[in-house]
Design a protein around this motif. Structure first.
Motif, PDB file in Angstrom:
ATOM      1  N   ASP A 238       0.843  -1.194   0.000  1.00 26.24           N
ATOM      2  CA  ASP A 238       0.000   0.000   0.000  1.00 26.24           C
ATOM      3  C   ASP A 238       0.885   1.253   0.000  1.00 26.24           C
ATOM      4  OD1 ASP A 238      -2.511   1.390   0.245  1.00 26.24           O
ATOM      5  OD2 ASP A 238      -2.008   1.749   2.354  1.00 26.24           O
ATOM      6  N   CYS A 239       1.964   1.187   0.789  1.00 23.19           N
ATOM      7  CA  CYS A 239       2.895   2.308   0.895  1.00 23.19           C
ATOM      8  C   CYS A 239       3.566   2.551  -0.457  1.00 23.19           C
ATOM      9  CB  CYS A 239       3.941   2.015   1.966  1.00 23.19           C
ATOM     10  SG  CYS A 239       5.136   3.324   2.178  1.00 23.19           S
ATOM     11  N   LEU A 240       3.958   1.463  -1.112  1.00 22.53           N
ATOM     12  CA  LEU A 240       4.594   1.547  -2.435  1.00 22.53           C
ATOM     13  C   LEU A 240       3.647   2.209  -3.438  1.00 22.53           C
ATOM     14  CD1 LEU A 240       7.031   0.483  -4.294  1.00 22.53           C
ATOM     15  CD2 LEU A 240       5.517  -1.400  -4.837  1.00 22.53           C
ATOM     16  N   VAL A 241       2.403   1.700  -3.492  1.00 20.96           N
ATOM     17  CA  VAL A 241       1.417   2.197  -4.449  1.00 20.96           C
ATOM     18  C   VAL A 241       1.123   3.678  -4.207  1.00 20.96           C
ATOM     19  CG1 VAL A 241      -1.002   2.003  -5.190  1.00 20.96           C
ATOM     20  CG2 VAL A 241       0.378  -0.062  -4.856  1.00 20.96           C
ATOM     21  N   LYS A 242       0.883   4.039  -2.930  1.00 26.96           N
ATOM     22  CA  LYS A 242       0.540   5.439  -2.619  1.00 26.96           C
ATOM     23  C   LYS A 242       1.703   6.381  -2.904  1.00 26.96           C
ATOM     24  CE  LYS A 242      -3.210   4.867   0.660  1.00 26.96           C
ATOM     25  NZ  LYS A 242      -3.542   4.477   2.038  1.00 26.96           N
ATOM     26  N   LYS A 245       1.892   6.756  -6.634  1.00 27.05           N
ATOM     27  CA  LYS A 245       0.690   7.427  -7.137  1.00 27.05           C
ATOM     28  C   LYS A 245       0.724   8.937  -6.843  1.00 27.05           C
ATOM     29  CE  LYS A 245      -4.343   7.299  -6.551  1.00 27.05           C
ATOM     30  NZ  LYS A 245      -5.410   6.648  -5.787  1.00 27.05           N
ATOM     31  N   TYR A 246       1.082   9.293  -5.594  1.00 26.20           N
ATOM     32  CA  TYR A 246       1.009  10.704  -5.215  1.00 26.20           C
ATOM     33  C   TYR A 246       2.304  11.473  -5.452  1.00 26.20           C
ATOM     34  CZ  TYR A 246      -3.364   9.257  -3.125  1.00 26.20           C
ATOM     35  OH  TYR A 246      -4.617   8.740  -2.935  1.00 26.20           O
ATOM     36  N   GLU A 247       3.433  10.760  -5.500  1.00 22.94           N
ATOM     37  CA  GLU A 247       4.699  11.493  -5.605  1.00 22.94           C
ATOM     38  C   GLU A 247       5.524  11.112  -6.835  1.00 22.94           C
ATOM     39  OE1 GLU A 247       6.775  11.676  -1.744  1.00 22.94           O
ATOM     40  OE2 GLU A 247       5.007  10.681  -0.918  1.00 22.94           O
ATOM     41  N   GLY A 248       5.014  10.153  -7.634  1.00 18.55           N
ATOM     42  CA  GLY A 248       5.740   9.750  -8.837  1.00 18.55           C
ATOM     43  C   GLY A 248       6.751   8.643  -8.550  1.00 18.55           C
ATOM     44  N   MET A 250       9.911   8.343  -9.181  1.00 20.14           N
ATOM     45  CA  MET A 250      11.231   8.708  -8.681  1.00 20.14           C
ATOM     46  C   MET A 250      11.250   8.958  -7.166  1.00 20.14           C
ATOM     47  SD  MET A 250      12.988   8.044 -11.145  1.00 20.14           S
ATOM     48  CE  MET A 250      14.579   8.369 -10.398  1.00 20.14           C
ATOM     49  N   ALA A 251      10.053   9.107  -6.577  1.00 21.23           N
ATOM     50  CA  ALA A 251       9.989   9.296  -5.119  1.00 21.23           C
ATOM     51  C   ALA A 251      10.578   8.094  -4.393  1.00 21.23           C
ATOM     52  CB  ALA A 251       8.546   9.519  -4.678  1.00 21.23           C
ATOM     53  N   LEU A 252      10.591   6.935  -5.080  1.00 23.05           N
ATOM     54  CA  LEU A 252      11.162   5.735  -4.463  1.00 23.05           C
ATOM     55  C   LEU A 252      12.676   5.853  -4.321  1.00 23.05           C
ATOM     56  CD1 LEU A 252       9.137   2.939  -6.277  1.00 23.05           C
ATOM     57  CD2 LEU A 252       8.836   3.759  -3.934  1.00 23.05           C
ATOM     58  N   TRP A 253      13.261   6.766  -5.091  1.00 17.79           N
ATOM     59  CA  TRP A 253      14.700   7.006  -4.931  1.00 17.79           C
ATOM     60  C   TRP A 253      14.936   8.328  -4.209  1.00 17.79           C
ATOM     61  CZ3 TRP A 253      13.021   3.722  -8.672  1.00 17.79           C
ATOM     62  CH2 TRP A 253      13.691   2.503  -8.762  1.00 17.79           C
ATOM     63  N   LYS A 254      13.940   8.753  -3.424  1.00 19.92           N
ATOM     64  CA  LYS A 254      14.081   9.956  -2.610  1.00 19.92           C
ATOM     65  C   LYS A 254      15.253   9.728  -1.673  1.00 19.92           C
ATOM     66  CE  LYS A 254      10.257  12.958  -1.609  1.00 19.92           C
ATOM     67  NZ  LYS A 254       9.120  13.313  -0.792  1.00 19.92           N
ATOM     68  N   GLY A 255      16.117  10.691  -1.592  1.00 24.75           N
ATOM     69  CA  GLY A 255      17.256  10.497  -0.699  1.00 24.75           C
ATOM     70  C   GLY A 255      18.292   9.539  -1.273  1.00 24.75           C
ATOM     71  N   PHE A 256      18.325   9.360  -2.630  1.00 18.97           N
ATOM     72  CA  PHE A 256      19.346   8.478  -3.220  1.00 18.97           C
ATOM     73  C   PHE A 256      20.747   8.972  -2.869  1.00 18.97           C
ATOM     74  CE2 PHE A 256      22.521   7.385  -6.402  1.00 18.97           C
ATOM     75  CZ  PHE A 256      22.366   6.019  -6.529  1.00 18.97           C
ATOM     76  N   PHE A 257      20.978  10.281  -3.049  1.00 12.08           N
ATOM     77  CA  PHE A 257      22.327  10.789  -2.791  1.00 12.08           C
ATOM     78  C   PHE A 257      22.691  10.737  -1.314  1.00 12.08           C
ATOM     79  CE2 PHE A 257      21.665  12.318  -7.121  1.00 12.08           C
ATOM     80  CZ  PHE A 257      22.802  11.756  -7.701  1.00 12.08           C
ATOM     81  N   PRO A 258      21.782  11.174  -0.412  1.00  9.51           N
ATOM     82  CA  PRO A 258      22.117  10.981   1.005  1.00  9.51           C
ATOM     83  C   PRO A 258      22.308   9.500   1.347  1.00  9.51           C
ATOM     84  CG  PRO A 258      20.234  12.435   0.794  1.00  9.51           C
ATOM     85  CD  PRO A 258      20.562  11.974  -0.598  1.00  9.51           C
ATOM     86  N   THR A 259      21.493   8.613   0.727  1.00  9.98           N
ATOM     87  CA  THR A 259      21.643   7.182   1.020  1.00  9.98           C
ATOM     88  C   THR A 259      23.010   6.700   0.555  1.00  9.98           C
ATOM     89  OG1 THR A 259      19.268   6.838   0.728  1.00  9.98           O
ATOM     90  CG2 THR A 259      20.629   4.882   0.716  1.00  9.98           C
ATOM     91  N   TRP A 260      23.400   7.148  -0.647  1.00  8.12           N
ATOM     92  CA  TRP A 260      24.698   6.735  -1.156  1.00  8.12           C
ATOM     93  C   TRP A 260      25.819   7.442  -0.406  1.00  8.12           C
ATOM     94  CZ3 TRP A 260      28.233   9.078  -5.078  1.00  8.12           C
ATOM     95  CH2 TRP A 260      29.301   8.213  -5.364  1.00  8.12           C
ATOM     96  N   ALA A 261      25.564   8.722  -0.076  1.00  9.51           N
ATOM     97  CA  ALA A 261      26.558   9.489   0.685  1.00  9.51           C
ATOM     98  C   ALA A 261      26.756   8.830   2.041  1.00  9.51           C
ATOM     99  CB  ALA A 261      26.080  10.924   0.859  1.00  9.51           C
ATOM    100  N   ARG A 262      25.761   8.016   2.437  1.00 17.71           N
ATOM    101  CA  ARG A 262      25.838   7.323   3.714  1.00 17.71           C
ATOM    102  C   ARG A 262      26.397   5.915   3.533  1.00 17.71           C
ATOM    103  NH1 ARG A 262      25.833   5.344   8.435  1.00 17.71           N
ATOM    104  NH2 ARG A 262      24.181   3.965   9.110  1.00 17.71           N
ATOM    105  N   LEU A 263      25.829   5.169   2.581  1.00 20.68           N
ATOM    106  CA  LEU A 263      26.278   3.791   2.358  1.00 20.68           C
ATOM    107  C   LEU A 263      27.704   3.740   1.823  1.00 20.68           C
ATOM    108  CD1 LEU A 263      23.422   1.610   0.799  1.00 20.68           C
ATOM    109  CD2 LEU A 263      24.892   0.980   2.695  1.00 20.68           C
TER     110      LEU A 263
END
Length: 286
Positions: A238-242, A245-248, A250-263
């Motif tokens: 449900d979280c994935l779909v919403k 649906k509401y944020e597009g 690419m929202a699934l890669w929100k924080g890609f750079f901070p995530t990579w800057a962290r990982l």
């Protein structure tokens, strides 16, 4: 004997993880705040961080606690599975070994992870002049069990295990393969250069694979179930779909750079320390 070696590896992995965690923790805090639906921009967040720079370390103790279980279990389990699969295991075999050891480690470490996410999100309440939910690790543990029951500690364990599967599939298999490739092609020896290059590759692949699951995990774990709280997402699906649906998409890669800057730096500090520690106590390289 084998068991003594296993214990040594568990201890070394814990220590290396603690070093990596402490070095990169502020980036993780910024990433968590970015991934929540009302996330602000990273730079703005840095300068106006609640509690200043030290506020970026809120939740470090549960993070260290989590790595006491999570990292040693996944690293040692991977080595065991890799040994069973034969030394020249295919990339697919290594990817599976990495994924499975990640899931095992995550299930054990899930309560510490939950407390970590909640305490990091609490840093935000402080910035709004509100009282944080938990005074510390043990207070969080007690309150979560009281309000959400014992199994409440494993809230979000499924998205978490999915993420752990992807992260470790990317991280362990990629590090292992990249390092073998670098050494076999004689780009450099099995030394700090090889470890650094392989850790950068593993950081990138782990981030790309795990970012969507990470966004969902953060959102699922942050919504506490209790009386009178509005549940936004029924489950990970449900979280994935919403989110899409509401944020597009690419929202699934929100924080890609901070995530990579962290990982990225995390992988780097971890692998370089871990390989050095192994070398220091006379163990073979990973």
């Amino acid at each position: 004997g084998g068991d003594g070696q296993t214990w040594t590896k568990l201890v070394l992995a814990s220590v290396s993880a603690a070093v990596a965690e402490t070095a990169t923790f502020p980036i993780d805090t910024i990433k968590t705040r970015l991934q929540l639906p009302q996330g602000t921009s990273a730079v703005h967040d840095l300068w106006r961080a609640p509690g200043g720079l030290l506020g970026l370390y809120s939740g470090l103790s549960p993070a260290l606690l989590r790595h006491l279980f999570y990292t040693p279990i996944r690293i040692v389990a991977y080595e065991r599975l890799r040994a069973i699969a034969a030394p020249e295991a295919s990339l697919l075999g290594k990817a599976l070994a990495g994924g499975l050891s990640g899931v095992l480690a995550q299930v054990v470490a899930s309560p510490a992870d939950l407390i970590k996410v909640r305490m990091q999100a609490d840093g935000r309440l402080l910035s709004q002049g509100l009282q944080p939910r938990y005074a510390g690790i043990f207070d969080a543990l007690k309150k979560i069990i009281q309000i959400e029951g014992f199994w409440g500690l494993w809230r979000g364990v499924f998205p978490n295990a999915q993420r752990a599967f992807l992260v470790n599939m990317g991280e362990l298999a990629c590090y292992d393969n990249a390092k073998r490739f670098i050494v076999n092609k004689e780009i450099c020896g099995d030394n700090i250069y090889a470890h650094s290059l392989a850790s950068v590759a593993s950081g990138l692949s782990a981030t790309a694979l795990s970012c969507p699951a990470d966004v969902i995990k953060t959102r699922m774990m942050n919504q506490a179930a209790g009386k009178g709280t509005k549940i936004i997402y029924r489950n990970s699906c449900d979280c994935l779909v919403k989110t899409v649906k509401y944020e597009g998409l690419m929202a699934l890669w929100k924080g890609f750079f901070p995530t990579w800057a962290r990982l990225g730096p995390w992988q780097f500090v971890f692998w370089v320390s871990y390989e050095k520690f192994r070398y220091a106590v006379g163990l073979s390289s990973f």
